[in-house]
Design a protein around this motif. Structure first.
Motif, mmCIF file in Angstrom:
data_model
loop_
_atom_site.group_PDB
_atom_site.id
_atom_site.type_symbol
_atom_site.label_atom_id
_atom_site.label_comp_id
_atom_site.label_asym_id
_atom_site.label_seq_id
_atom_site.Cartn_x
_atom_site.Cartn_y
_atom_site.Cartn_z
ATOM 1 N N GLN A 1 60.017 19.653 39.124
ATOM 2 C CA GLN A 1 59.762 20.779 40.266
ATOM 3 C C GLN A 1 58.886 20.155 41.289
ATOM 4 N N LEU A 2 59.429 20.290 42.527
ATOM 5 C CA LEU A 2 58.934 19.747 43.577
ATOM 6 C C LEU A 2 57.542 20.634 43.760
ATOM 7 N N LEU A 3 57.394 21.743 43.567
ATOM 8 C CA LEU A 3 56.169 22.413 43.503
ATOM 9 C C LEU A 3 55.879 23.209 42.381
ATOM 10 N N GLU A 4 54.652 22.874 41.834
ATOM 11 C CA GLU A 4 54.201 23.433 40.518
ATOM 12 C C GLU A 4 53.010 24.438 41.095
ATOM 13 N N GLN A 5 53.266 25.574 40.200
ATOM 14 C CA GLN A 5 52.366 26.600 40.640
ATOM 15 C C GLN A 5 51.653 27.053 39.302
ATOM 16 N N SER A 6 50.420 27.103 39.159
ATOM 17 C CA SER A 6 49.787 27.549 38.022
ATOM 18 C C SER A 6 48.516 28.664 38.201
ATOM 19 N N PRO A 7 48.228 29.418 37.398
ATOM 20 C CA PRO A 7 48.871 29.622 36.154
ATOM 21 C C PRO A 7 50.357 30.274 36.420
ATOM 22 N N GLN A 8 51.120 30.481 35.612
ATOM 23 C CA GLN A 8 52.455 31.158 35.535
ATOM 24 C C GLN A 8 52.193 32.803 35.749
ATOM 25 N N PHE A 9 51.167 33.287 34.712
ATOM 26 C CA PHE A 9 50.779 34.571 34.616
ATOM 27 C C PHE A 9 49.422 34.643 34.654
ATOM 28 N N LEU A 10 48.831 35.748 35.462
ATOM 29 C CA LEU A 10 47.276 36.053 35.330
ATOM 30 C C LEU A 10 47.311 37.521 35.246
ATOM 31 N N SER A 11 46.363 38.237 34.346
ATOM 32 C CA SER A 11 46.048 39.551 34.182
ATOM 33 C C SER A 11 44.625 39.737 34.167
ATOM 34 N N ILE A 12 44.188 40.470 35.277
ATOM 35 C CA ILE A 12 42.581 40.633 35.303
ATOM 36 C C ILE A 12 42.252 41.991 35.502
ATOM 37 N N GLN A 13 40.911 42.235 35.236
ATOM 38 C CA GLN A 13 40.512 43.467 35.727
ATOM 39 C C GLN A 13 39.872 43.704 36.995
ATOM 40 N N GLU A 14 40.272 44.781 37.814
ATOM 41 C CA GLU A 14 39.599 45.015 39.206
ATOM 42 C C GLU A 14 38.189 44.613 39.411
ATOM 43 N N LEU B 1 63.319 26.312 52.965
ATOM 44 C CA LEU B 1 62.222 26.113 52.343
ATOM 45 C C LEU B 1 62.518 25.962 51.105
ATOM 46 N N ILE B 2 61.605 25.158 50.313
ATOM 47 C CA ILE B 2 61.540 25.045 48.781
ATOM 48 C C ILE B 2 60.514 25.980 48.397
ATOM 49 N N PHE B 3 60.677 26.907 47.234
ATOM 50 C CA PHE B 3 59.688 27.784 46.747
ATOM 51 C C PHE B 3 59.226 27.213 45.646
ATOM 52 N N GLY B 4 57.830 27.410 45.103
ATOM 53 C CA GLY B 4 57.490 27.192 43.775
ATOM 54 C C GLY B 4 58.065 28.558 42.904
ATOM 55 N N LYS B 5 57.744 28.203 41.645
ATOM 56 C CA LYS B 5 58.240 29.579 40.765
ATOM 57 C C LYS B 5 57.111 30.644 40.762
ATOM 58 N N GLY B 6 56.098 30.619 41.230
ATOM 59 C CA GLY B 6 54.968 31.725 41.501
ATOM 60 C C GLY B 6 54.156 31.794 40.459
ATOM 61 N N THR B 7 53.193 32.591 40.718
ATOM 62 C CA THR B 7 52.300 32.924 39.898
ATOM 63 C C THR B 7 52.238 34.656 39.723
ATOM 64 N N THR B 8 52.489 35.377 38.717
ATOM 65 C CA THR B 8 52.624 36.722 38.763
ATOM 66 C C THR B 8 51.287 37.203 38.397
ATOM 67 N N LEU B 9 50.666 38.169 39.474
ATOM 68 C CA LEU B 9 49.225 38.556 39.095
ATOM 69 C C LEU B 9 49.179 39.783 38.937
ATOM 70 N N SER B 10 48.536 40.366 37.881
ATOM 71 C CA SER B 10 48.516 41.818 37.567
ATOM 72 C C SER B 10 47.011 42.061 37.436
ATOM 73 N N VAL B 11 46.586 43.074 38.270
ATOM 74 C CA VAL B 11 45.237 43.619 38.422
ATOM 75 C C VAL B 11 45.295 44.935 37.979
ATOM 76 N N SER B 12 44.376 45.151 37.022
ATOM 77 C CA SER B 12 44.403 46.712 36.493
ATOM 78 C C SER B 12 42.924 47.320 36.794
ATOM 79 N N SER B 13 43.025 48.592 37.022
ATOM 80 C CA SER B 13 41.744 49.220 37.306
ATOM 81 C C SER B 13 41.018 49.679 36.193
#
Lengths: 114, 110
Positions: free
Chosen positions: B2-15, B98-110
């Motif tokens: 992969q030309l662009l590496e994104q990390s972390p792949q997933f992130l789940s945090i609190q508000e 453009l070349i895109f990384g695969k992204g980081t999925t962020l979930s923020v819960s309240s």
């Protein structure tokens, strides 16, 4: 604001059908792009166009063709839809020139081929 | 590779928590872009960084381009549920695409 619109948000087609996805931008951008987005694979470039009637293959052009008859409109054609073409399709546009400009995306078309 | 590496792949945090996501490559780039994509929508440009060491701020978001222009980070302070989405980094290729990384999925819960 730049606006990129796509003809449908959701589309369901049968295997073997010919499918047209249309994209229109209102900012007089030279460049237009078609991507597909799949879980775990990210955004992959299918085709792009840097001028009217010009097209360039991206990373995954097989099974697709494109048409750009007017500057503001870029169409993606699936000649004979297959189930592995079920995906989210995103259109984008950007200014032309030698540098890489920021891209503006449409809302996407979620295509399901059954 | 992969030309662009994104990390972390997933992130789940609190508000209210802080977080940092990364975009790394072994190649040098003249510029790098960050996009955010909300569920069911197309990506929206957040920022472009062009100078090594550059730092840009967008409200609670801080973007940094590495000194060697091979990597970038995005820091969010006091995350809110509205920050939920897919964060993508992208670099130019062949002057237009453009070349895109695969992204980081962020979930923020309240």
């Amino acid at each position: 604001d730049v606006k990129v619109t796509q003809s449908s948000r959701y589309l369901v087609k049968r295997t073997g059908e010919k499918v047209f996805l249309e994209c229109v931008q209102d900012m007089d951008h030279e460049n237009m792009f078609w991507y597909r987005q799949d879980p775990g694979l990210g955004l992959r470039l299918i085709y792009f166009s840097y001028d009217v009637k010009m097209k360039e293959k991206g990373d995954i052009p097989e099974g697709y063709s494109v048409s750009r008859e007017k500057k503001e409109r870029f169409s993606l054609i699936l000649e004979s839809a297959s189930t592995n073409q079920t995906s989210m399709y995103l259109c984008a546009s950007s200014q032309g020139g030698t540098r890489t400009y920021e891209q503006y995306f449409g809302p996407g078309t979620r295509l399901t081929v059954t | 590779t992969q030309l662009l590496e994104q990390s972390p792949q997933f992130l789940s945090i609190q508000e209210g928590e802080n977080l940092t996501v990364y975009c790394n490559s072994s190649s040098v780039f003249s510029s790098l872009q960050w996009y955010r994509q909300e569920p069911g929508e197309g990506p929206v440009l957040l920022v472009t960084v062009v100078t090594g060491g550059e730092v840009k701020k967008l409200k609670r978001l801080t973007f940094q381009f590495g000194d060697a222009r091979k990597d970038s980070s995005l820091h969010i302070t006091a995350a809110q549920p509205g920050d939920t989405g897919l964060y993508l980094c992208a670099v130019g290729q062949a002057g237009t695409a453009l070349i895109f990384g695969k992204g980081t999925t962020l979930s923020v819960s309240s």
